[in-house]
Design a protein around this motif. Structure first.
Motif, PDB file in Angstrom:
ATOM      1  N   ALA A 262       0.750  -1.307   0.018  1.00 55.91           N
ATOM      2  CA  ALA A 262       0.070  -0.106  -0.008  1.00 55.91           C
ATOM      3  C   ALA A 262       0.954   1.176   0.095  1.00 55.91           C
ATOM      4  CB  ALA A 262      -0.922   0.043   1.209  1.00 55.91           C
ATOM      5  N   PRO A 263       0.429   2.328  -0.482  1.00 51.71           N
ATOM      6  CA  PRO A 263       1.166   3.643  -0.604  1.00 51.71           C
ATOM      7  C   PRO A 263       1.550   3.845   1.003  1.00 51.71           C
ATOM      8  CG  PRO A 263      -0.695   3.974  -1.999  1.00 51.71           C
ATOM      9  CD  PRO A 263      -0.914   2.416  -1.228  1.00 51.71           C
ATOM     10  N   GLY A 264       2.767   4.165   1.006  1.00 54.54           N
ATOM     11  CA  GLY A 264       3.479   4.828   2.174  1.00 54.54           C
ATOM     12  C   GLY A 264       3.933   3.448   3.175  1.00 54.54           C
ATOM     13  N   GLU A 265       3.743   2.263   2.802  1.00 51.36           N
ATOM     14  CA  GLU A 265       3.811   1.067   3.713  1.00 51.36           C
ATOM     15  C   GLU A 265       5.523   0.669   3.875  1.00 51.36           C
ATOM     16  OE1 GLU A 265       2.544  -3.744   4.068  1.00 51.36           O
ATOM     17  OE2 GLU A 265       1.860  -2.357   2.467  1.00 51.36           O
ATOM     18  N   PHE A 266       5.708   0.336   4.969  1.00 51.76           N
ATOM     19  CA  PHE A 266       7.198  -0.099   5.108  1.00 51.76           C
ATOM     20  C   PHE A 266       7.456  -1.530   4.496  1.00 51.76           C
ATOM     21  CE2 PHE A 266       7.099   2.958   8.438  1.00 51.76           C
ATOM     22  CZ  PHE A 266       8.390   3.578   8.345  1.00 51.76           C
ATOM     23  N   VAL A 267       8.477  -1.648   3.982  1.00 49.22           N
ATOM     24  CA  VAL A 267       8.855  -2.975   3.221  1.00 49.22           C
ATOM     25  C   VAL A 267      10.143  -3.503   3.724  1.00 49.22           C
ATOM     26  CG1 VAL A 267       9.296  -4.022   0.845  1.00 49.22           C
ATOM     27  CG2 VAL A 267       7.470  -2.210   0.946  1.00 49.22           C
ATOM     28  N   ASP A 268      10.049  -4.904   4.049  1.00 52.13           N
ATOM     29  CA  ASP A 268      11.340  -5.347   4.414  1.00 52.13           C
ATOM     30  C   ASP A 268      12.434  -5.444   3.355  1.00 52.13           C
ATOM     31  OD1 ASP A 268      12.833  -8.328   5.119  1.00 52.13           O
ATOM     32  OD2 ASP A 268      12.404  -7.333   6.922  1.00 52.13           O
ATOM     33  N   SER A 269      13.614  -5.405   3.733  1.00 51.21           N
ATOM     34  CA  SER A 269      14.696  -5.080   2.955  1.00 51.21           C
ATOM     35  C   SER A 269      15.071  -6.325   2.033  1.00 51.21           C
ATOM     36  CB  SER A 269      16.050  -4.559   3.595  1.00 51.21           C
ATOM     37  OG  SER A 269      16.436  -5.541   4.494  1.00 51.21           O
ATOM     38  N   ALA A 270      14.864  -7.337   2.790  1.00 48.16           N
ATOM     39  CA  ALA A 270      14.793  -8.601   1.891  1.00 48.16           C
ATOM     40  C   ALA A 270      13.908  -8.940   0.780  1.00 48.16           C
ATOM     41  CB  ALA A 270      14.480  -9.966   2.899  1.00 48.16           C
ATOM     42  N   LEU A 271      12.787  -8.084   1.020  1.00 49.54           N
ATOM     43  CA  LEU A 271      11.663  -8.173  -0.326  1.00 49.54           C
ATOM     44  C   LEU A 271      11.920  -7.282  -1.201  1.00 49.54           C
ATOM     45  CD1 LEU A 271       8.375  -8.624   1.674  1.00 49.54           C
ATOM     46  CD2 LEU A 271       9.246 -10.562   0.368  1.00 49.54           C
ATOM     47  N   SER A 272      12.462  -6.031  -0.721  1.00 48.93           N
ATOM     48  CA  SER A 272      12.538  -4.910  -1.761  1.00 48.93           C
ATOM     49  C   SER A 272      14.188  -5.139  -2.465  1.00 48.93           C
ATOM     50  CB  SER A 272      12.919  -3.414  -0.942  1.00 48.93           C
ATOM     51  OG  SER A 272      13.687  -3.562   0.072  1.00 48.93           O
ATOM     52  N   GLU A 273      14.826  -6.092  -2.183  1.00 55.45           N
ATOM     53  CA  GLU A 273      16.014  -6.630  -2.826  1.00 55.45           C
ATOM     54  C   GLU A 273      16.065  -6.716  -4.281  1.00 55.45           C
ATOM     55  OE1 GLU A 273      20.284  -8.822  -2.130  1.00 55.45           O
ATOM     56  OE2 GLU A 273      18.383  -9.512  -0.954  1.00 55.45           O
ATOM     57  N   GLN A 274      14.514  -7.418  -4.557  1.00 60.10           N
ATOM     58  CA  GLN A 274      14.391  -7.903  -6.027  1.00 60.10           C
ATOM     59  C   GLN A 274      13.499  -6.678  -6.608  1.00 60.10           C
ATOM     60  OE1 GLN A 274      15.530 -10.504  -7.222  1.00 60.10           O
ATOM     61  NE2 GLN A 274      16.541 -11.112  -5.336  1.00 60.10           N
ATOM     62  N   MET A 275      13.520  -6.834  -7.859  1.00 67.13           N
ATOM     63  CA  MET A 275      12.783  -5.693  -8.570  1.00 67.13           C
ATOM     64  C   MET A 275      11.098  -5.624  -8.315  1.00 67.13           C
ATOM     65  SD  MET A 275      14.182  -4.854 -12.215  1.00 67.13           S
ATOM     66  CE  MET A 275      14.498  -6.681 -12.862  1.00 67.13           C
ATOM     67  N   PRO A 276      10.237  -4.734  -8.390  1.00 62.89           N
ATOM     68  CA  PRO A 276       8.967  -4.770  -7.679  1.00 62.89           C
ATOM     69  C   PRO A 276       8.381  -5.111  -9.092  1.00 62.89           C
ATOM     70  CG  PRO A 276       9.625  -2.315  -8.165  1.00 62.89           C
ATOM     71  CD  PRO A 276      10.951  -3.291  -8.476  1.00 62.89           C
ATOM     72  N   ARG A 277       7.169  -5.355  -8.818  1.00 64.79           N
ATOM     73  CA  ARG A 277       6.077  -5.552  -9.891  1.00 64.79           C
ATOM     74  C   ARG A 277       5.049  -4.512  -9.925  1.00 64.79           C
ATOM     75  NH1 ARG A 277       1.590  -7.482  -7.180  1.00 64.79           N
ATOM     76  NH2 ARG A 277       1.883  -8.642  -5.396  1.00 64.79           N
ATOM     77  N   LEU A 278       4.548  -4.098 -10.881  1.00 64.92           N
ATOM     78  CA  LEU A 278       3.782  -2.831 -11.215  1.00 64.92           C
ATOM     79  C   LEU A 278       2.525  -3.289 -11.825  1.00 64.92           C
ATOM     80  CD1 LEU A 278       5.951  -0.009 -11.866  1.00 64.92           C
ATOM     81  CD2 LEU A 278       4.951  -0.279  -9.672  1.00 64.92           C
ATOM     82  N   LYS A 279       1.321  -2.701 -11.635  1.00 62.02           N
ATOM     83  CA  LYS A 279       0.194  -2.721 -12.420  1.00 62.02           C
ATOM     84  C   LYS A 279      -0.256  -1.598 -12.728  1.00 62.02           C
ATOM     85  CE  LYS A 279      -4.624  -4.858 -12.737  1.00 62.02           C
ATOM     86  NZ  LYS A 279      -5.399  -5.747 -11.986  1.00 62.02           N
ATOM     87  N   VAL A 280      -0.460  -1.066 -13.784  1.00 62.25           N
ATOM     88  CA  VAL A 280      -0.776   0.394 -13.899  1.00 62.25           C
ATOM     89  C   VAL A 280      -2.214   0.463 -14.726  1.00 62.25           C
ATOM     90  CG1 VAL A 280      -0.249   2.752 -14.934  1.00 62.25           C
ATOM     91  CG2 VAL A 280       1.552   1.251 -13.949  1.00 62.25           C
ATOM     92  N   GLN A 281      -3.180   0.856 -14.225  1.00 66.80           N
ATOM     93  CA  GLN A 281      -4.713   1.014 -14.801  1.00 66.80           C
ATOM     94  C   GLN A 281      -4.830   2.261 -15.351  1.00 66.80           C
ATOM     95  OE1 GLN A 281      -7.272  -1.657 -15.555  1.00 66.80           O
ATOM     96  NE2 GLN A 281      -7.353   0.016 -16.836  1.00 66.80           N
ATOM     97  N   THR A 282      -4.898   2.477 -16.640  1.00 66.16           N
ATOM     98  CA  THR A 282      -5.346   3.838 -17.315  1.00 66.16           C
ATOM     99  C   THR A 282      -6.679   3.678 -17.659  1.00 66.16           C
ATOM    100  OG1 THR A 282      -4.536   2.936 -19.549  1.00 66.16           O
ATOM    101  CG2 THR A 282      -2.813   4.126 -18.006  1.00 66.16           C
ATOM    102  N   PHE A 283      -7.285   4.837 -17.546  1.00 62.76           N
ATOM    103  CA  PHE A 283      -8.866   4.996 -17.821  1.00 62.76           C
ATOM    104  C   PHE A 283      -8.875   5.944 -19.119  1.00 62.76           C
ATOM    105  CE2 PHE A 283      -7.988   4.948 -13.256  1.00 62.76           C
ATOM    106  CZ  PHE A 283      -8.487   3.805 -12.908  1.00 62.76           C
ATOM    107  N   GLU A 284      -7.939   6.025 -19.898  1.00 64.70           N
ATOM    108  CA  GLU A 284      -8.212   6.764 -21.350  1.00 64.70           C
ATOM    109  C   GLU A 284      -7.719   5.798 -22.358  1.00 64.70           C
ATOM    110  OE1 GLU A 284      -5.453  10.056 -21.163  1.00 64.70           O
ATOM    111  OE2 GLU A 284      -6.515  11.171 -19.616  1.00 64.70           O
ATOM    112  N   PRO A 285      -8.426   6.055 -23.343  1.00 60.76           N
ATOM    113  CA  PRO A 285      -7.973   5.043 -24.527  1.00 60.76           C
ATOM    114  C   PRO A 285      -6.817   5.053 -25.062  1.00 60.76           C
ATOM    115  CG  PRO A 285      -9.837   6.627 -25.426  1.00 60.76           C
ATOM    116  CD  PRO A 285      -9.461   7.126 -23.783  1.00 60.76           C
ATOM    117  N   GLY A 286      -6.483   4.172 -25.741  1.00 60.04           N
ATOM    118  CA  GLY A 286      -5.248   3.983 -26.741  1.00 60.04           C
ATOM    119  C   GLY A 286      -3.986   3.565 -25.678  1.00 60.04           C
ATOM    120  N   GLU A 287      -3.008   3.320 -26.579  1.00 53.90           N
ATOM    121  CA  GLU A 287      -1.727   2.671 -25.945  1.00 53.90           C
ATOM    122  C   GLU A 287      -0.676   4.162 -25.643  1.00 53.90           C
ATOM    123  OE1 GLU A 287       0.622  -0.885 -27.107  1.00 53.90           O
ATOM    124  OE2 GLU A 287       1.741   0.468 -28.128  1.00 53.90           O
TER     125      GLU A 287
END
Length: 453
Positions: A262-287
């Motif tokens: 969640a936004p602002g949450e503390f993340v353990d350093s063992a987890l953040s050592e790997q690259m994050p995954r992102l999901k970006v939902q846009t609400f406008e048409p087109g790429e």
């Protein structure tokens, strides 16, 4: 973000360093504006085909976690059919799943299941008030479709008109833009009250290529998740510490491994050592083509007794759309390592694990999703020369004319895994460093001297 306070987050730089032992056709849309409602299908078809009932959403298996005995006595709880407040609370408490749709809808589906009437489609429910309301909504929809046709014809006529007659090219373009926006509003109004559309959206089966589902998703995001994000932006002073202004228009979900952050949450350093995954939902048409930038604004500078910024990741030329929401950074990195074409690579600065020195305040790491102007690709090879230390995200945005459409933020601090993370990141010299606040001497008139005693 006009309500955000202009003052940034400032840490006291009073630390001392010690050593410790190691540890519609108008704008490109389809001519078929909306989904055909059930009444229109009944008029055209002599025999209606029953639609299968949607499968219930996947729930967390009780076998994966220990469930107390008193919770097992509650029996089976289905998110599609629970219609009592007590059962809803039990479902959320035991399964961690929210009920689907409104309680009225779940009551109807529950009664249908009890009467073994699963073969009846949702839009053909045998309730007189429901069917009469659908007839009224169908009439309203037909009026909206006629208004769309009239507005479309006016737009076509205006496009063929001489700009001199319309008051100039700028006035013509402004009028066309206003008329196209009105058409989009009519498209949404024509289908917003359709119960089938609402049911599909609640079940997560909506087609994000259609304007109505994008509109409903946008409204749902703005009513809850965007409000929380704005609160975190204000509390953690992302404005103006990172950028002078932020107006998120896309929903950014951040996670590390299987953990959603969640936004602002503390993340353990063992987890953040790997690259994050992102999901970006846009609400406008087109790429769109976007760049992902991760910046830390709270890196202590021991020599200057102050703080600076540090860039942990830069990737560019990543395509997203309303239906293409995932940004698999790990997979993108694997593809960059396999490809020999330098221009096809997307990662300019590889992921560097966030770190924090023992005794230092927490670090704010902002994840920006920046839209590239006119979907123009950036030169990734040139971006590889970017210096991580003292990185200025404002200058990066202004230089390449980017627009911050989405943002998320997480925090990190010293924990038990931080020493190993720093050693693997090549920061072994900082593992044994500890920051402590200097003792502030009291003012002269507050000092107790021997004479005063």
């Amino acid at each position: 973000m006009a309500s955000v306070k202009p003052s940034g987050r400032h840490f006291s730089a009073c630390f001392k360093c010690i050593r410790t032992p190691a540890s519609v056709n108008v704008n490109g849309t389809s001519r078929r504006f909306l989904q055909v409602s059930a009444s229109a299908r009944e008029e055209l078809q002599t025999q209606s085909t029953p639609s299968p009932t949607p499968p219930p959403p996947t729930m967390k298996s009780a076998a994966k976690k220990e469930v107390p005995e008193y919770m097992q006595k509650w029996g089976e709880l289905d998110a599609q059919t629970v219609d009592e407040k007590r059962e809803e609370r039990r479902l959320v408490r035991r399964e961690g799943v929210q009920p689907v749709g409104s309680r009225r809808r779940r009551t109807i589906l529950n009664r249908m299941a009890a009467n073994r009437a699963d073969e009846i489609a949702f839009e053909q429910l045998p309730f007189q008030a429901f069917q009469e309301a659908r007839k009224f909504l169908l009439q309203d929809r037909q009026e909206k479709l006629k208004a769309i046709e009239v507005q479309t014809a006016r737009i076509n006529n205006l496009m063929e008109q001489d700009p001199a007659v319309s008051g100039g090219s700028s006035a013509k373009e402004a009028r066309l833009r206003s008329m196209r926006n009105h058409v989009q509003e009519l498209i949404i109004l024509a289908d917003i009250n359709d119960p089938v559309v609402k049911k599909k959206f609640e079940d997560g089966e909506g087609d994000m290529n259609k304007p109505i589902y994008r509109y409903l998703a946008d409204q749902k995001w703005r009513k809850y998740k965007r409000l929380i994000l704005e609160q975190r932006i204000s509390q953690l002073n992302l404005v103006p510490d990172f950028l002078p202004a932020l107006n998120p228009v896309a929903d950014v979900d951040l996670g590390f491994g299987r953990k959603d952050v969640a936004p602002g949450e503390f993340v353990d350093s063992a987890l953040s050592e790997q690259m994050p995954r992102l999901k970006v939902q846009t609400f406008e048409p087109g790429e769109k083509l976007v760049s992902v930038v991760v910046v830390d604004a709270d890196v202590p500078v021991l020599s200057k007794d102050s703080f600076t910024t540090h860039c942990h990741f830069i990737a560019s030329n990543i395509p997203i759309s309303p239906t293409q929401t995932s940004i698999p950074l790990i997979r993108i990195g694997q593809q960059d390592n396999k490809t020999e074409d330098v221009s096809a690579r997307k990662i300019a600065l590889p992921w560097q694990a966030p770190y924090s020195i023992r005794g230092a305040p927490y670090h704010r790491l902002a994840v920006f999703v920046l839209e590239q102007k006119d979907a123009k690709a950036l030169d990734v090879e040139a971006l590889k020369n970017t210096k991580r230390a003292g990185y200025n995200v404002r200058a990066f945005v202004e230089k390449h004319k980017l627009n911050a459409i989405g943002v998320s933020v997480f925090r990190t601090k010293w924990d038990d895994s931080m020493a190993g993370v720093m050693e693997r990141a090549g920061l072994k010299d900082l593992v044994n460093v500890e920051l402590k606040r200097k003792r502030i001497e009291p003012l002269p008139y507050k000092r107790r001297t021997e004479r005063m005693r």
